[in-house]
Design a protein around this motif. Structure first.
Motif, PDB file in Angstrom:
ATOM      1  N   SER A 146      -9.881  -0.496   3.302  1.00 49.76           N
ATOM      2  CA  SER A 146      -9.565   1.247   2.921  1.00 49.76           C
ATOM      3  C   SER A 146      -8.268   1.760   3.850  1.00 49.76           C
TER       4      SER A 146
ATOM      5  N   ARG B  82       0.940  -1.205   0.068  1.00 49.13           N
ATOM      6  CA  ARG B  82      -0.044  -0.047  -0.094  1.00 49.13           C
ATOM      7  C   ARG B  82       0.566   1.313   0.103  1.00 49.13           C
TER       8      ARG B  82
ATOM      9  N   ASP C 184     -10.886  -3.273   7.550  1.00 48.10           N
ATOM     10  CA  ASP C 184     -11.286  -2.428   6.695  1.00 48.10           C
ATOM     11  C   ASP C 184     -10.156  -1.923   5.707  1.00 48.10           C
TER      12      ASP C 184
ATOM     13  N   HIS D 192      -2.872  -1.861  -4.871  1.00 47.86           N
ATOM     14  CA  HIS D 192      -4.014  -2.061  -3.765  1.00 47.86           C
ATOM     15  C   HIS D 192      -4.643  -3.638  -3.606  1.00 47.86           C
TER      16      HIS D 192
END
Length: 636
Positions: free
Chosen positions: A482, A431, A480, A436
């Motif tokens: 993200s 990351r 999560d 991703h």
């Protein structure tokens, strides 16, 4: 006395009317910016009025029009509709019409606002509120408002721990947002266009307003005055004699005031600051909406060529991108922009590009991936970002990535805590450079010692592979995905490849339904159904005579139906071609139609039927637009 007179004369020359000043200011980065108002003016002044009060049409606007001064009116639809002809005339005369919401949500601390308390709003409901108001203005007046005034000046929704700022939402929808009851004018270099300060004009004499104007002129600021009613007296009322005096004073060239509506001054300030001119975000770009709402808005905007572009994330080792690292980097730029191939793209991302082209370490990798994202945002029509993928078999597989032991070595530790730390580190490193997805996380059991790719797997035991699968997904994706140190976990190779009758890679697997479910599926159930993995790569072999890439039973019925998979299915490298060399399809074009219909989403290979061939398949009715949209939706 002569010296004093000289000093006074210099001060009048430098700061009095008739002299255009250049103001040295600092922007957000601390850099000195020289700012000049146009045509020798020394300040900006905007008159703004809220709610579409009836007196604005009846009494206020005639005074403004008398002096040819353009103001900004933040209208409430219910009052606007009582003076439609007047507001249409105001638009024709150059006045700026802004959005002030539909129901004027304010703090429930006021009993009159309890049924529309801003504390009860969410970002989603506030977006709907503002979008509805904009649509009403568009339908009634035929214009799109580009400015907004916060009702009661309130910029937050929710209560206590659920409190959220709506400033980012306003910034995405409007050129400017104006607050209320502030204490200072706006610094044109530094001010936040989504939070312009508004100073009260109601109830004040011209002498009081003149003090505000003179203070703003001394500092070269932009004074935004805010009023409501325009009449001779009353609550929340800009006095008519004050309004006329302001107009007369600001219209005098000797006072060097640029008086104009908020939109015109904001546009000038943006240009002087070197900012991009405002463009309202489309719903699909708005983070306040749900993912489904955004995708529902985006897909109908896309051409078929743009959709197919999103379904292609080619490997960095293909020569179509170039042969040398420099050529591959240039090819990556062109594929991102949609100029590498005719009628395809822009592209959806890349697979192993950092491994094959970016050999100078994390600094180069991060800079290049940022460059590609900038191209996607600035040089493509829909500004869809890229989804970047790298392999993570034994850590992030590119220059600078930490190298951990291969699969059997990790498996021999029987240490889930250690495996968790290994893949948390791999995800963080990925990351950090702009990756991703980490793929080639090989969770299938090792079943035949002859298979060369056994070096990627962890164990021959389905239970142990299932425990590793669950651990790896939790480490890579976390709670999560993200978060700034997490990526998508791409599990390989679904549903398995390690029991070929020949012992060779891609060799056919002749296994029973019971073997499939008892030996091969447990790691997938653990990784997907229990841990929530969002990536899967289809396997090479045929399983009971059917290539996995073309098996709707494997890719749809079991994967989506039984395991509740909600992510992306990627092809193996040249995996579509398995249908050709096994004789199921005559051409790769025919094979592409079959794999798309079976449930494959993304091709990581050039010339595997997912470029012009798939467009032809759609145009010929062999693949439906709905099937393409299904995969595009998953990518988005």
């Amino acid at each position: 006395m002569n010296k004093l007179f000289f000093v006074l004369a210099i001060c009048i020359f430098l700061f009095g009317p008739g002299y255009s000043q250049s103001y040295e200011r600092f922007n957000s980065e601390g850099n000195v910016i020289e700012f000049n108002w146009p045509e020798g003016k020394n300040m900006g002044l905007s008159l703004t009025f809220d709610d579409a009060r009836l007196s604005q049409i009846d009494k206020g606007i005639p005074i403004l029009d008398k002096y040819n001064i353009k103001a900004s009116f933040y209208v409430s639809p219910d009052l606007m509709e009582q003076r439609i002809d007047g507001w249409k005339k105001a638009v024709a005369n150059g006045h700026d019409i802004g959005n002030h919401s539909v129901v004027h949500p304010c703090s429930g601390n006021f009993t009159w606002a309890r049924n529309r308390a801003i504390e009860d709003y969410t970002l989603k409901s506030m977006y709907a509120e503002l979008d509805s108001a904009t649509r009403i203005i568009q339908n009634v007046l035929g214009i799109t408002p580009n400015s907004y005034a916060y009702p009661c000046g309130q910029t937050f929704i929710g209560k206590e721990k659920q409190t959220q700022s709506i400033v980012p939402l306003i910034s995405s929808m409007f050129e400017t947002g104006r607050t209320w009851m502030n204490e200072a004018p706006n610094d044109p270099v530094y001010c936040d266009m989504a939070q312009l300060t508004g100073m009260e004009m109601d109830g004040k004499s011209f002498e009081q307003i003149k003090v505000l104007i003179e203070n703003a002129r001394k500092t070269g600021s932009w004074l935004v005055l805010a009023g409501h009613e325009t009449d001779t007296g009353g609550d929340q009322t800009t006095l008519l004699n004050t309004l006329e005096a302001i107009c007369e004073y600001a219209s005098d060239p000797a006072n060097e005031i640029w008086i104009d509506n908020v939109h015109n001054i904001a546009k000038y300030v943006r240009e002087k600051r070197g900012s991009l001119q405002f463009a309202a975000m489309s719903p699909y770009q708005n983070p306040a909406l749900t993912i489904k709402q955004r995708i529902d808005d985006l897909i109908p905007r896309m051409t078929l060529e743009e959709k197919i572009g999103q379904l292609n994330m080619p490997c960095g080792y293909f020569s179509e991108l170039g042969n040398t690292p420099e050529e591959k980097m240039d090819g990556g730029r062109k594929f991102t922009e949609g100029t590498l191939l005719d009628a395809i793209g822009p592209g959806g991302g890349f697979f192993t590009l950092s491994n094959k082209a970016l050999h100078k370490g994390p600094g180069q990798q991060a800079a290049y991936f940022n460059e590609l994202q900038k191209i996607a945002f600035e040089k493509t029509r829909l500004k869809i970002p890229l989804l970047q993928t790298e392999e993570g078999t034994h850590g992030l597989m590119c220059s600078g990535g930490t190298i951990f032991p291969e699969g059997p070595a990790l498996g021999s530790t029987w240490n889930l805590d250690l495996v968790n730390e290994v893949y948390k580190a791999a995800a963080k490193e990925a990351r950090a450079i702009g990756i991703h997805q980490l793929f080639t996380l090989v969770i299938e059991p090792i079943r035949d010692p002859r298979l060369g790719r056994n070096q990627e797997g962890y164990s021959e035991d389905p239970f142990m592979c299932a425990e590793y699968a669950k651990t790896i997904v939790n480490a890579v994706q976390g709670n999560d995905v993200s978060e700034g140190d997490k990526v998508i976990a791409g599990l390989c190779h679904y549903p398995g490849q390690s029991e070929p009758i020949s012992g060779l890679e891609r060799g056919a697997m002749e296994i029973s339904e019971r073997t499939l479910r008892e030996v091969f599926l447990p790691p997938w159930e653990a990784g997907i159904k229990q841990a929530g993995a969002l990536g899967v790569m289809a396997t090479y072999p045929t399983i009971d005579g059917i290539p996995a890439h073309s098996s709707s039973k494997i890719l749809t019925d079991i994967l989506r139906g039984e395991l509740n998979f909600d992510g992306l299915v990627l092809s193996e490298g040249n995996g579509v071609n398995t249908l050709v060399y096994t004789g199921l399809a005559k051409t790769v074009k025919e094979a592409a139609a079959m794999v798309a219909n079976a449930g494959m989403d993304v091709s990581i290979s050039f010339q595997q039927g997912y470029l012009k061939d798939i467009i032809e398949n759609v145009n010929e009715g062999k693949v439906s637009v709905e099937t393409i949209d299904r995969s595009v939706r998953r990518v988005l």
